[in-house]
Scaffold this active site. Structure first.
Site, PDB file in Angstrom:
ATOM      1  N   ASN A   1      39.836  30.587  44.829  1.00 22.28           N
ATOM      2  CA  ASN A   1      40.124  31.835  44.107  1.00 22.28           C
ATOM      3  C   ASN A   1      40.448  31.621  42.622  1.00 22.28           C
ATOM      4  OD1 ASN A   1      41.620  33.424  47.024  1.00 22.28           O
ATOM      5  ND2 ASN A   1      39.584  33.761  46.158  1.00 22.28           N
TER       6      ASN A   1
ATOM      7  N   ASP B   1      41.098  40.270  53.694  1.00 25.28           N
ATOM      8  CA  ASP B   1      40.020  40.450  52.713  1.00 25.28           C
ATOM      9  C   ASP B   1      39.689  41.931  52.516  1.00 25.28           C
ATOM     10  OD1 ASP B   1      38.238  39.482  50.863  1.00 25.28           O
ATOM     11  OD2 ASP B   1      36.602  39.268  52.299  1.00 25.28           O
TER      12      ASP B   1
END
Ligand code: IPE
Ligand code: IPE
Ligand code: MG
Length: 226
Positions: free
Chosen positions: A60, A12
């Protein structure tokens, strides 16, 4: 000393890195690929058998289409250009997730990459793509039902995408956020978790080694009191 068989990573912080350093989220995704290569090398060096990388979650899809297209293109180009090198390095690629929902060109390349690296044994790199733990568990339960098996731990394990892979010993999440974001919830019941402040493109070999070394001396109880 705890042996390390399987490392899982939530990579991330690409978007923030891109904005900060080059003015666009997508340039962060591109930069993140270099870290992927570094960490694979390091896992080989440390004789780690499985590395699982969270690349795109089932959530996502909420991102702008432009970013999603960029991510899929990036992966497609990576596979196209690096596959020969991956074969040479004896890396086995294995994709986990709802792959049938992906663009067909990418799907074809995934199949081909898996086929071409099937016999490699130095390390298995699992790419979690359109992966979500909740959908994986639901899928497992539906499969168990369809096969008329009893619902128990063993049968759930066997019907997950990770059926042939040991549970992660270590989870690393970069990007200074302390959450699991729907990643391998079942498999990580006893995983040691390391939250890392650095954004993924800034994460390096030294940071990785520090985590591996601190893992080695953790007292893992698995519920007992020895
Ligand atoms: C992780 O980085 C990569 C993907 C989810 C594809 P992000 O894109 O989430 O980066 P941040 O968290 O917005 O900085
Ligand atoms: C998790 O990161 C997914 C991947 C790294 C592929 P996100 O950036 O999507 O997670 P949230 O939305 O911050 O929880
Ligand atoms: Mg993020």
């Amino acid at each position: 000393m705890n042996p390390i068989k399987h490392v899982a990573i939530i990579m991330d912080g690409n978007g923030r890195w891109g904005i900060k350093n080059k003015g666009s989220r997508n340039s962060g995704h591109r930069a993140g690929l270099n870290t992927v290569e570094t960490i694979i090398e390091e896992c080989i060096e440390k004789k780690i058998q499985y590395l699982t990388l969270y690349t795109f979650s089932t959530e996502n899809w909420k991102r702008p289409k432009k970013e999603i297209d960029f991510l899929f293109n990036l992966l497609q180009n990576f596979l196209k250009h690096k596959i020969e090198n991956i074969i040479k390095k004896k890396i086995k690629l294995n994709f986990i997730g709802e792959l049938n929902q992906l663009p067909s060109a990418l799907k074809d390349l995934i199949k081909l990459s898996e086929k071409k690296t099937k016999k490699n044994q130095l390390i298995q790199v699992n790419i979690a793509l359109n992966y979500g733990s909740k959908s994986e568990l639901l899928r497992a339960i539906k499969l168990i039902n369809k096969k008329k098996l009893i619902i128990n731990e063993k049968n759930i394990d066997k019907n997950l995408f990770t059926n042939k892979i040991t549970n992660p010993d270590i989870l690393i999440r970069t990007g200074n956020t302390k959450r699991l974001s729907n990643f391998m919830l079942w498999q990580m019941a006893y995983t040691e978790i390391f939250f890392e402040k650095k954004l993924w493109p800034d994460f390096n070999k030294k940071d990785f080694r520090i985590i591996l070394n601190s893992f080695k001396i953790i007292k893992r109880n698995f519920g007992s009191v020895k």
